[in-house]
Design a protein around this motif. Structure first.
Motif, mmCIF file in Angstrom:
data_model
loop_
_atom_site.group_PDB
_atom_site.id
_atom_site.type_symbol
_atom_site.label_atom_id
_atom_site.label_comp_id
_atom_site.label_asym_id
_atom_site.label_seq_id
_atom_site.Cartn_x
_atom_site.Cartn_y
_atom_site.Cartn_z
ATOM 1 N N ASP A 107 0.690 -1.271 -0.080
ATOM 2 C CA ASP A 107 0.023 0.028 -0.040
ATOM 3 C C ASP A 107 0.885 1.076 -0.139
ATOM 4 O OD1 ASP A 107 0.629 -0.770 2.584
ATOM 5 O OD2 ASP A 107 -1.208 -0.222 3.500
ATOM 6 N N ILE A 110 3.312 3.309 -4.238
ATOM 7 C CA ILE A 110 3.500 4.394 -4.774
ATOM 8 C C ILE A 110 4.085 5.352 -4.280
ATOM 9 C CG2 ILE A 110 1.314 5.308 -4.133
ATOM 10 C CD1 ILE A 110 1.135 5.502 -7.576
ATOM 11 N N THR A 131 4.247 -7.661 -7.978
ATOM 12 C CA THR A 131 3.378 -6.801 -8.914
ATOM 13 C C THR A 131 2.427 -7.487 -9.620
ATOM 14 O OG1 THR A 131 5.110 -6.549 -10.747
ATOM 15 C CG2 THR A 131 5.252 -4.624 -9.038
ATOM 16 N N ASP A 154 -6.151 -3.727 -5.126
ATOM 17 C CA ASP A 154 -6.434 -2.521 -5.603
ATOM 18 C C ASP A 154 -4.968 -1.498 -5.457
ATOM 19 O OD1 ASP A 154 -8.798 -3.044 -6.444
ATOM 20 O OD2 ASP A 154 -9.698 -2.162 -4.678
ATOM 21 N N PHE A 155 -4.312 -1.553 -4.438
ATOM 22 C CA PHE A 155 -3.141 -0.738 -4.353
ATOM 23 C C PHE A 155 -2.090 -1.070 -5.376
ATOM 24 C CE2 PHE A 155 -4.514 -0.562 0.283
ATOM 25 C CZ PHE A 155 -4.668 0.862 0.332
ATOM 26 N N LEU A 157 -2.797 -2.642 -8.365
ATOM 27 C CA LEU A 157 -3.168 -2.321 -9.571
ATOM 28 C C LEU A 157 -2.813 -0.718 -9.775
ATOM 29 C CD1 LEU A 157 -6.594 -4.168 -9.984
ATOM 30 C CD2 LEU A 157 -4.910 -4.417 -11.665
ATOM 31 N N GLU A 158 -3.256 -0.025 -8.968
ATOM 32 C CA GLU A 158 -3.063 1.528 -9.017
ATOM 33 C C GLU A 158 -1.616 1.959 -9.218
ATOM 34 O OE1 GLU A 158 -5.532 3.730 -9.723
ATOM 35 O OE2 GLU A 158 -6.455 1.983 -9.820
ATOM 36 N N PHE A 159 -0.721 0.906 -8.412
ATOM 37 C CA PHE A 159 0.820 1.071 -8.757
ATOM 38 C C PHE A 159 1.008 0.817 -10.116
ATOM 39 C CE2 PHE A 159 4.782 -0.669 -8.246
ATOM 40 C CZ PHE A 159 5.713 0.363 -8.100
ATOM 41 N N ASN A 160 0.676 -0.176 -10.613
ATOM 42 C CA ASN A 160 1.044 -0.722 -11.700
ATOM 43 C C ASN A 160 0.572 0.222 -12.947
ATOM 44 O OD1 ASN A 160 2.338 -3.012 -10.957
ATOM 45 N ND2 ASN A 160 0.410 -4.248 -11.222
ATOM 46 N N LYS A 161 -0.555 0.763 -12.727
ATOM 47 C CA LYS A 161 -1.072 1.757 -13.860
ATOM 48 C C LYS A 161 0.046 3.154 -13.558
ATOM 49 C CE LYS A 161 -6.035 0.367 -13.586
ATOM 50 N NZ LYS A 161 -7.280 0.625 -12.948
ATOM 51 N N ALA A 162 0.244 3.354 -12.460
ATOM 52 C CA ALA A 162 1.176 4.640 -12.196
ATOM 53 C C ALA A 162 2.365 4.416 -12.973
ATOM 54 C CB ALA A 162 1.136 5.002 -11.017
#
Length: 187
Positions: A107, A110, A131, A154-155, A157-162
């Protein structure tokens, strides 16, 4: 909870190929990836190892000592964020690390990335473990998951997108262990 054996071997070879000398590891646990890194570095290489649990680090320390690489490691028992914030404030650390490996609280990935991107040199590498997060990042939304997997999904996923849209890096996601993403800083 430790880095997989093949991921450790990969890191070891990668660090030799890029001639890494100054590295950092956030999240040490018993030190398997730390050992793989230390074995790859030259005798005067350095690893800043940060973890909140000295007890687990010391479980693996006899192996690190037997391998003759303990002198390369500076272990700090603390939360990583305050240490990173101090290093960011002291600009002498900017661009000084050849490689940084993160295998800690998902978490905060990022938040770690926002800080360590300035500490790794242009052309340097950052590795993020887990990841793929037990495959949950590609699972359907209604797939049954253990509570901790669901919580961190979700953490991750958002990190991978970032990472995918961060213009300061090139990325490569590898199916090693539970997924490892390598980032090469390009500016």
């Amino acid at each position: 909870m430790a880095t997989s054996a093949h991921a450790g071997q990969f890191l070891n070879m990668l660090l030799k190929l890029v001639n890494a000398k100054n590295t950092m590891e956030i999240g040490v646990f018993t030190g398997y990836s730390l050992l793989a890194t230390a074995l790859a570095l030259p005798d005067d290489g350095k690893i800043l190892a940060i973890d909140t649990d000295r007890v687990t680090y010391e479980m693996g320390l006899p192996i690190i000592e037997k391998a003759g690489v303990a002198h390369k490691i500076e272990f700090r028992e603390d939360l990583a964020m305050p240490i990173l914030d101090q290093m960011i404030a002291d600009k002498k650390y900017h661009g000084t690390f050849d490689f940084i490996f993160v295998d800690a609280d998902k978490d905060n990935y990022i938040n770690y990335h926002k800080r360590i991107i300035d500490l790794v040199k242009v052309g340097g590498l950052i590795g993020y473990d887990n990841t793929l997060w037990l495959g949950s990042v590609v699972a359907p939304p209604d797939a049954p998951m253990k509570p901790h997997v669901q919580y961190y999904k979700d953490f991750v996923l958002e990190f991978n997108k970032a990472l995918a849209v961060d213009s300061r890096i090139e990325i490569c996601m590898l199916p090693l262990g539970d997924g490892m993403t390598l980032c090469r800083r390009i500016n």
